[in-house]
Every structure is written in structure tokens, then in C-alpha cells.
Design an enzyme around this catalytic site. Structure first.
Site, mmCIF file in Angstrom:
data_model
loop_
_atom_site.group_PDB
_atom_site.id
_atom_site.type_symbol
_atom_site.label_atom_id
_atom_site.label_comp_id
_atom_site.label_asym_id
_atom_site.label_seq_id
_atom_site.Cartn_x
_atom_site.Cartn_y
_atom_site.Cartn_z
ATOM 1 N N CYS A 138 0.812 -1.226 0.000
ATOM 2 C CA CYS A 138 0.000 0.000 0.000
ATOM 3 C C CYS A 138 0.847 1.279 0.000
ATOM 4 C CB CYS A 138 -0.960 -0.003 1.187
ATOM 5 S SG CYS A 138 -0.219 -0.603 2.713
ATOM 6 N N HIS A 250 -2.967 6.370 4.501
ATOM 7 C CA HIS A 250 -1.526 6.462 4.789
ATOM 8 C C HIS A 250 -1.016 7.823 4.305
ATOM 9 C CE1 HIS A 250 -1.560 2.315 5.764
ATOM 10 N NE2 HIS A 250 -0.800 1.813 4.816
#
Ligand code: A2P
Length: 341
Positions: A138, A250
Site C-alpha cells: 500500500c 496512509h
């Protein structure tokens, strides 16, 4: 690119890990993007076989991956952990199905394509032989989406990245752990650490995945090696990956050194024109990307774009994305879209 799957009105799609944090969003995104699905088969472990998940308004019964015969499945999206992928992806691929695997199990295998559609769609060609395609980590995905348009303009020499990663990257039990710890701390109760390596509520933990002999963590190693593989370049990368008490999204502070002059203004224009990127960069208006707003969206958000006064040909970027969407489920569905295009 010639087609991978013969042109059909609908494809039989299996989702392995359909009850998990990423698997559930895979179902949502297949539906949202109107992926041509003729049959959707949700798979998980024997623990949740028989439970139900929703897809296009219907309740579908989850089947046990271990017992499931993949014959006739066109595409399988796997997000059920590395061990599960190692055990079952080859079985699906041998049955003629394209497997798009979200785990780290196959990513660095030299015959396996590691694909971010905005960056290296051509790598998918490798999948014609072995039918396994890896979805990158990710944190890597959102970074390479931001680096690619810059690297195409002026080759990048070195990247220094520090991440601020949401707990959803560690799955649904980690999401629950942050919620429970926060509740218990606010209520003066005892706090248990179970899924993540240290207490995450009201804390910051510089430890994601296991430590390696050289002092880096495996998460950091993934960012380094996967970036080089996806960008097909010897870019030097160093990373510090950190878990923060955020549920979704994130963030990354990325310092980039180019092989020739590049400035913030030019970078801002290149990023604004690139596919999959939204630039929010207005210091005067105090506007910059944050996970609070990036969660639930598809873009890679870039802001705080500025020249690094301490080093020639260098820039700072702040890069934020929904780790479960672009960092996992969305990227996997975009790869599936390339297969049926
Ligand atoms: P299950 O619900 O049966 O445990 P998360 O990343 O949110 O923790 O989700 C992991 C997903 O992977 C879940 O859907 C989980 O199913 C699935 N899973 C975990 N281990 C296996 C396994 N051995 N076989 C099949 N699915 C698995």
C-alpha cells in the site's frame, strides 16, 4: 496490449478474503466501478464459511477457499494473507484463472508482474505465462503514483521516505485494536496489545512487519525493492515506516533528489496533469492533504510540494491516499480492468 481474457459480457470473479478489511472494499469497488461480473464468489477461511457478504444488493454465502474448486473462474482477487496466497494462488492459476494477489507473497518473484496501472501497465504482459499478478504494498503504490510523472520528466536518483500508516493496513483486527485501546484508555481500563507490535492508541510505532538483520523492517524493504521493480529503475530508496493511530489513509513525507534540475513549480504542474493524482497545495490557504479527507477517495493526494533548500535538485512532497482503496482494493480492481479491456 492484446486482450488477456476473451471478450465477454460478464466474468466469473472470486474474492479470497471477502470478509476482511480489503476484501470487503474489493466487493464495494467492483460494484461501484460496474466491473462486468456475471458471478461473484466470496471466499474466506473455514471460520467464516457460511456467513454472508453483500454484493449488488444481494447476500452471497461465503465459501471455504480450501474446499473451493476454481474451474471456470476468470479472475480471482486475493487478500487473505501471504501464506494463503502461496498455498492457493498457483491452484487457481493452473485452473486458468488470473490471480491478482494483494499479499507480499509473489511480489518480488522475478516472473511475476508487480503492477500499478498508472505507472507500469506494460508489466502485465508477464502474466500471460503464469497468470499471477501481484498488487504492490500500500505505501509503495501511493508513492510510485506520485513519483512516476516526475521521473518521466527528470530521472530520479534518490528517494527518502517516512510513512505515517493507518491501522487498516494491518487488517480488520488492527482496526478493532485501535478502537478498543482508545476506548479503554479513555475509560481508565487496562489496555491489551494483541495484533500490532505495541500500543497504538495515543502512540506512534516505528515498527511495521518484522525486523531484518540490517535493522530495516520488512515493510521498509518492501518499499525499497518494490519501487525499483515497478519503476524498472535503480532509484536509490530508503524508508522509515511508522504506524500511527489513524484508521484509514496512509501519509508519506517523501524527499526526492533528481539527476538534473527540477523545481517545485514544475513538479506541481506535472503532478496536477497526471492520472490518479489530485494536488492540494495551498500554503496561503493552509490547505494540504490529510487522511481525514483522503479516506474513502480514489486519488493519490499530493501537497506541501517545495524545493529542498538543503540539497541540489531536490524536492519535498507530502503524499496521502486511502490505503485500503488505492493502496489495495482499487489498485487490484484497476488491474482486473486492464485484463478485460
Ligand atoms: P476469515 O473471515 O475466515 O478469517 P483481514 O486482513 O481484515 O484480517 O482479513 C483477512 C481475510 O483473509 C479474511 O477474509 C479472512 O477470512 C481471510 N483468511 C485468513 N486466513 C485464511 C485462510 N487460511 N484461508 C482463506 N481465507 C483466509
Amino acid at each position: 496490449m492484446s486482450e488477456f481474457l476473451s471478450n465477454k459480457d460478464g466474468y466469473r470473479v472470486a474474492v479470497a478474503g471477502a470478509t476482511g478489511a480489503v476484501g470487503q472494499v474489493m466487493l464495494e469497488i467492483l460494484e461501484e466501478r460496474k466491473f462486468p461480473v456475471s458471478e461473484l464468489v466470496p471466499l474466506a477461511s473455514h471460520r467464516s464459511a457460511g456467513s454472508r457478504v453483500k454484493f449488488k444488493g444481494e447476500e452471497l454465502v461465503v465459501q471455504d477457499l480450501e474446499q473451493f474448486d476454481p474451474a471456470g473462474i476468470d479472475i480471482a482477487l486475493f487478500s487473505a494473507g501471504g501464506g494463503t496466497s502461496l498455498d492457493h494462488a498457483p491452484r487457481f492459476a493452473e485452473a486458468g484463472c488470473y490471480v491478482i494477489d494483494n499479499s507480499s507473497a509473489w511480489r518480488m518473484h522475478e516472473d511475476v508482474a508487480l503492477v500499478v496501472p498508472e505507472v507500469n501497465p506494460e508489466a502485465l504482459e508477464m502474466a500471460r505465462h503464469n497468470r499471477i499478478i501481484a498488487n504492490p504494498n500500500c505505501s509503495t503504490i501511493q508513492m510510485v503514483v506520485a513519483l512516476k510523472p516526475l521521473h518521466d520528466a527528470v530521472p530520479i536518483k534518490r528517494v527518502v521516505v517516512s510513512t505515517y500508516q493507518a491501522v487498516s493496513g494491518a487488517g480488520s483486527r488492527a482496526i478493532e485494536e485501535l478502537a478498543t485501546q482508545t476506548r479503554n484508555l479513555l475509560n481508565g481500563k487496562e489496555v491489551k496489545v494483541d495484533v500490532l507490535p505495541a500500543r497504538i492508541a495515543f502512540n506512534v510505532v516505528p515498527h511495521i512487519d518484522v525486523f531484518l538483520d540490517d535493522g530495516y523492517t520488512r515493510e521498509e524493504q518492501k518499499m525499497i525493492l518494490e519501487t525499483q521493480k515497478i519503476m524498472n529503475s535503480g532509484i536509490l530508496v530508503t524508508a522509515t515506516t511508522v504506524r500511527v493511530p489513524v484508521f484509514y489513509g496512509h501519509s508519506e513525507a517523501v524527499n526526492v533528489t533528481f539527476s538534473a534540475p527540477m523545481n517545485a513549480e514544475h513538479a506541481r504542474d506535472l503532478l496536477a496533469a497526471a492520472d490518479g493524482i489530485a494536488v492540494v497545495d495551498d500554503p496561503a490557504g493552509e490547505d494540504y492533504p490529510m487522511p481525514m479527507e483522503a479516506g474513502g477517495t480514489d486519488a493519490v493526494w499530493v501537497g506541501r510540494i517545495r524545493d529542498d533548500a538543503s540539497c541540489a535538485n531536490s524536492l519535498h512532497l507530502w503524499v496521502v491516499a486511502d490505503n485500503v482503496r488505492k493502496g489495495a482494493a482499487l489498485n487490484a480492481v484497476q488491474i482486473a480492468e486492464l485484463l478485460v479491456r
